[in-house]
Design an enzyme around this catalytic site. Structure first.
Site, PDB file in Angstrom:
ATOM      1  CB  CYS A 128      -1.819   3.590   9.976  1.00  0.00           C
ATOM      2  SG  CYS A 128      -3.224   4.071  10.997  1.00  0.00           S
ATOM      3  NE  ARG A 169      -3.509  -0.079   2.817  1.00  0.00           N
ATOM      4  CZ  ARG A 169      -4.103   0.053   4.001  1.00  0.00           C
ATOM      5  NH1 ARG A 169      -4.043  -0.932   4.889  1.00  0.00           N
ATOM      6  NH2 ARG A 169      -4.767   1.164   4.299  1.00  0.00           N
TER       7      ARG A 169
END
Length: 284
Positions: free
Chosen positions: A240, A181
């Protein structure tokens, strides 16, 4: 010789010995991504550590932000945890399912709101069950408590502050999302979100901080920061996907005595969901 562990992480052995002690509160903070096919509330109901209350991270949140589980107002937090029978002066232990996954976020929340004696249980409920420790299915009915908040706004980074940090590089950015990611090779789990990372951010995947749900020792944690190119003598902001696993890095920082750190609460669900924010791909 045993390796030095975080002063904020406690063992299941220690927790089991404290069960039922006055002013000792245990909190189940399990929360899962859809892909994990687990339900924190359902697992809590089917068996939890005796006396544990369930902290729903989607409920005890700011519902007006349009983002998942944003930090709630101090007033709302105090009201909700008061109903759970938790006072700011209690000794509070937070656990999750796998261990060192979503519990650090609630550990961080309690600390930001003014609680002093807050810990994360090593090994999680999965480890507790594997070791055959006692479980309870009855839902506790705690006597209401008063949680006096002493909110620390300096522990939380806003979107505007984050934009400035990315521009000026005033703080190092540690991103807890997985490598795919971060580099942009994997799609984000939330629809319509760009892949990649903030310019200048360093990748510290949340799963690298523990082994089988047990938090790594201080020397191992220090090595993780060194390998990621994070200088522990300088300020850090953690991020995050939605502000939950960023707190694992925050826990590691505080464990190493690093105090000049903040958590970007909007995280990638805010930054990657906008069209006006710089996003880069690749490892750097």
């Amino acid at each position: 010789m045993s390796k030095e562990k975080s002063r904020f992480v406690v063992s299941a052995d220690w927790v089991e010995k404290q069960l039922g002690a006055p002013e000792f509160r245990i909190v189940d903070a399990a929360w899962y991504l859809p892909a994990q096919n687990r339900n924190g509330a359902a697992e809590y109901a089917s068996g939890h550590i005796p006396g544990a209350v369930f902290f729903d991270q989607d409920v005890i949140a700011d519902h007006s932000s349009g983002l998942p589980h944003t930090i709630p107002s101090p007033e709302f937090f105090a009201s909700e945890v008061g109903k759970l029978g938790i006072a700011d002066t209690d000794t509070i232990v937070v656990y999750d399912g796998p261990g060192i996954f979503t519990a650090p976020r609630v550990w961080w929340l309690f600390r930001v709101m003014g609680a002093k004696n807050v810990f994360v249980m090593d090994g999680g409920l999965d480890g507790w069950k594997k070791e055959g420790r006692p479980l309870q299915t009855d839902l506790p009915e705690p006597a209401p408590a008063v949680f006096h908040t002493n909110f620390n706004p300096y522990a939380v980074t806003s979107f505007e502050e984050m934009r400035g940090i990315v521009t000026t590089r005033a703080r190092q950015v540690a991103d807890a999302r997985g490598a795919g990611r971060f580099t942009g090779e994997e799609a984000e789990p939330r629809a319509g979100m760009r892949s990649g990372h903030m310019p200048g951010a360093r990748n510290m995947p949340s799963g690298t901080f523990s082994v089988d749900g047990h938090f790594k020792d201080l020397d191992q944690l220090r090595t993780l920061f060194e390998d990621a190119g994070i200088d522990l003598s300088k300020p850090v902001v953690t991020s995050c996907g939605s502000g939950v696993t960023a707190a694992i890095i925050t826990l590691a920082l505080h464990s190493l005595g690093h105090e000049d750190n903040t958590l970007y609460d909007g995280s990638w669900s805010q930054w990657g969901g906008r069209e006006d924010t710089p996003v880069v791909t690749g490892k750097d």
